[in-house]
Design a protein around this motif. Structure first.
Motif, PDB file in Angstrom:
ATOM      1  N   LYS A  39      -0.224   8.608  -0.849  1.00 54.83           N
ATOM      2  CA  LYS A  39      -1.481   9.194  -1.002  1.00 54.83           C
ATOM      3  C   LYS A  39      -1.474  10.030  -2.285  1.00 54.83           C
ATOM      4  N   PHE A  40      -0.224  10.777  -2.665  1.00 59.33           N
ATOM      5  CA  PHE A  40      -0.234  11.357  -3.909  1.00 59.33           C
ATOM      6  C   PHE A  40      -0.185  10.268  -5.127  1.00 59.33           C
ATOM      7  N   ALA A  41       0.115   8.972  -5.023  1.00 52.81           N
ATOM      8  CA  ALA A  41       0.160   8.297  -6.078  1.00 52.81           C
ATOM      9  C   ALA A  41      -1.437   7.583  -6.320  1.00 52.81           C
ATOM     10  N   LYS A  42      -2.252   7.795  -5.297  1.00 50.14           N
ATOM     11  CA  LYS A  42      -3.586   7.020  -5.388  1.00 50.14           C
ATOM     12  C   LYS A  42      -4.276   7.912  -6.329  1.00 50.14           C
ATOM     13  N   GLN A  43      -4.302   7.409  -7.733  1.00 47.99           N
ATOM     14  CA  GLN A  43      -5.122   7.973  -8.814  1.00 47.99           C
ATOM     15  C   GLN A  43      -5.689   7.009  -9.604  1.00 47.99           C
ATOM     16  N   PRO A  44      -6.491   7.174 -10.403  1.00 49.72           N
ATOM     17  CA  PRO A  44      -7.179   6.146 -10.982  1.00 49.72           C
ATOM     18  C   PRO A  44      -6.323   5.432 -11.968  1.00 49.72           C
ATOM     19  N   GLY A  45      -6.305   4.059 -12.257  1.00 49.65           N
ATOM     20  CA  GLY A  45      -5.356   3.344 -13.137  1.00 49.65           C
ATOM     21  C   GLY A  45      -4.054   3.133 -12.472  1.00 49.65           C
ATOM     22  N   MET A  46      -3.696   3.686 -11.265  1.00 49.66           N
ATOM     23  CA  MET A  46      -2.623   3.563 -10.667  1.00 49.66           C
ATOM     24  C   MET A  46      -2.587   2.945  -9.211  1.00 49.66           C
ATOM     25  N   PHE A  47      -3.924   2.878  -8.731  1.00 45.54           N
ATOM     26  CA  PHE A  47      -4.348   2.348  -7.435  1.00 45.54           C
ATOM     27  C   PHE A  47      -5.800   1.489  -7.620  1.00 45.54           C
ATOM     28  N   ASN A  48      -5.662   0.652  -6.973  1.00 48.85           N
ATOM     29  CA  ASN A  48      -6.714  -0.221  -6.884  1.00 48.85           C
ATOM     30  C   ASN A  48      -7.008  -1.412  -5.663  1.00 48.85           C
ATOM     31  N   GLY A  49      -7.847  -2.110  -5.606  1.00 49.05           N
ATOM     32  CA  GLY A  49      -7.985  -2.884  -4.504  1.00 49.05           C
ATOM     33  C   GLY A  49      -8.574  -4.438  -5.090  1.00 49.05           C
ATOM     34  N   PHE A  50      -8.453  -5.467  -4.336  1.00 46.34           N
ATOM     35  CA  PHE A  50      -8.873  -6.802  -4.781  1.00 46.34           C
ATOM     36  C   PHE A  50      -9.329  -7.277  -3.307  1.00 46.34           C
ATOM     37  N   GLY A  51     -10.360  -8.128  -3.541  1.00 47.25           N
ATOM     38  CA  GLY A  51     -10.863  -8.685  -2.242  1.00 47.25           C
ATOM     39  C   GLY A  51     -11.525 -10.000  -2.548  1.00 47.25           C
ATOM     40  N   ILE A  52     -11.547 -11.078  -1.650  1.00 49.54           N
ATOM     41  CA  ILE A  52     -12.002 -12.249  -1.619  1.00 49.54           C
ATOM     42  C   ILE A  52     -12.587 -12.475  -0.294  1.00 49.54           C
ATOM     43  N   GLY A  53     -13.942 -12.384  -0.250  1.00 48.12           N
ATOM     44  CA  GLY A  53     -14.764 -12.606   1.044  1.00 48.12           C
ATOM     45  C   GLY A  53     -14.443 -11.460   2.106  1.00 48.12           C
ATOM     46  N   ASP A  54     -14.092 -11.791   3.235  1.00 50.31           N
ATOM     47  CA  ASP A  54     -13.544 -10.764   4.187  1.00 50.31           C
ATOM     48  C   ASP A  54     -12.220 -10.048   3.888  1.00 50.31           C
ATOM     49  N   THR A  55     -11.608 -10.430   3.054  1.00 47.99           N
ATOM     50  CA  THR A  55     -10.197 -10.165   2.891  1.00 47.99           C
ATOM     51  C   THR A  55      -9.973  -9.238   1.690  1.00 47.99           C
ATOM     52  N   SER A  56      -9.062  -8.037   1.758  1.00 46.94           N
ATOM     53  CA  SER A  56      -9.153  -7.489   0.836  1.00 46.94           C
ATOM     54  C   SER A  56      -7.590  -6.545   1.129  1.00 46.94           C
ATOM     55  N   VAL A  57      -7.192  -6.309  -0.054  1.00 43.54           N
ATOM     56  CA  VAL A  57      -6.016  -5.290  -0.123  1.00 43.54           C
ATOM     57  C   VAL A  57      -6.151  -4.343  -1.257  1.00 43.54           C
ATOM     58  N   SER A  58      -5.400  -3.152  -0.592  1.00 45.81           N
ATOM     59  CA  SER A  58      -5.435  -2.149  -1.514  1.00 45.81           C
ATOM     60  C   SER A  58      -3.884  -2.076  -2.135  1.00 45.81           C
ATOM     61  N   TYR A  59      -3.753  -1.668  -3.170  1.00 39.76           N
ATOM     62  CA  TYR A  59      -2.355  -1.558  -4.026  1.00 39.76           C
ATOM     63  C   TYR A  59      -2.090  -0.796  -4.848  1.00 39.76           C
ATOM     64  N   LEU A  60      -0.935  -0.566  -5.185  1.00 40.22           N
ATOM     65  CA  LEU A  60      -0.310   0.360  -6.263  1.00 40.22           C
ATOM     66  C   LEU A  60       0.051  -0.696  -7.575  1.00 40.22           C
ATOM     67  N   THR A  61      -0.247  -0.115  -8.608  1.00 35.66           N
ATOM     68  CA  THR A  61       0.567  -0.538  -9.916  1.00 35.66           C
ATOM     69  C   THR A  61       1.822  -0.333  -9.852  1.00 35.66           C
ATOM     70  N   LYS A  62       2.574  -0.818 -11.050  1.00 30.75           N
ATOM     71  CA  LYS A  62       4.025  -0.316 -11.121  1.00 30.75           C
ATOM     72  C   LYS A  62       3.806   1.061 -11.534  1.00 30.75           C
ATOM     73  N   GLU A  63       2.922   1.482 -12.359  1.00 31.39           N
ATOM     74  CA  GLU A  63       2.889   2.898 -12.951  1.00 31.39           C
ATOM     75  C   GLU A  63       2.763   3.760 -11.714  1.00 31.39           C
ATOM     76  N   GLY A  64       1.766   3.402 -10.759  1.00 31.79           N
ATOM     77  CA  GLY A  64       1.388   4.327  -9.653  1.00 31.79           C
ATOM     78  C   GLY A  64       2.569   4.429  -8.636  1.00 31.79           C
ATOM     79  N   PHE A  65       3.412   3.399  -8.129  1.00 34.20           N
ATOM     80  CA  PHE A  65       4.510   3.443  -7.714  1.00 34.20           C
ATOM     81  C   PHE A  65       5.664   4.244  -8.247  1.00 34.20           C
TER      82      PHE A  65
END
Length: 68
Positions: A39-65
């Protein structure tokens, strides 16, 4: 606590390739460092999401992690 080398190794051992970047899915990061750290690491540029159709995933970049 852990140093940068250990944190980098954890990231690299648990990351996957999404949209041309190595990232760590939020669900994996939650298991490794806990939801409060994620939750603390979820900042712009460090946290994002990607989706195709009904499937999506939220993730942290290396910098965010590593920021957590």
């Amino acid at each position: 606590m852990m140093n940068k080398e250990k944190a980098t190794n954890i990231f690299e051992n648990n990351s996957c390739l999404i949209n041309g970047r190595d990232v760590i899915p939020i669900s994996v990061a939650d298991e490794i460092v806990g939801p409060e750290a994620v939750k603390f690491a979820k900042q712009p540029g460090m946290f994002n999401g990607f989706g195709i159709g009904d499937t999506s995933v939220s993730y942290l970049t290396k910098e965010g992690f590593l920021w957590r």
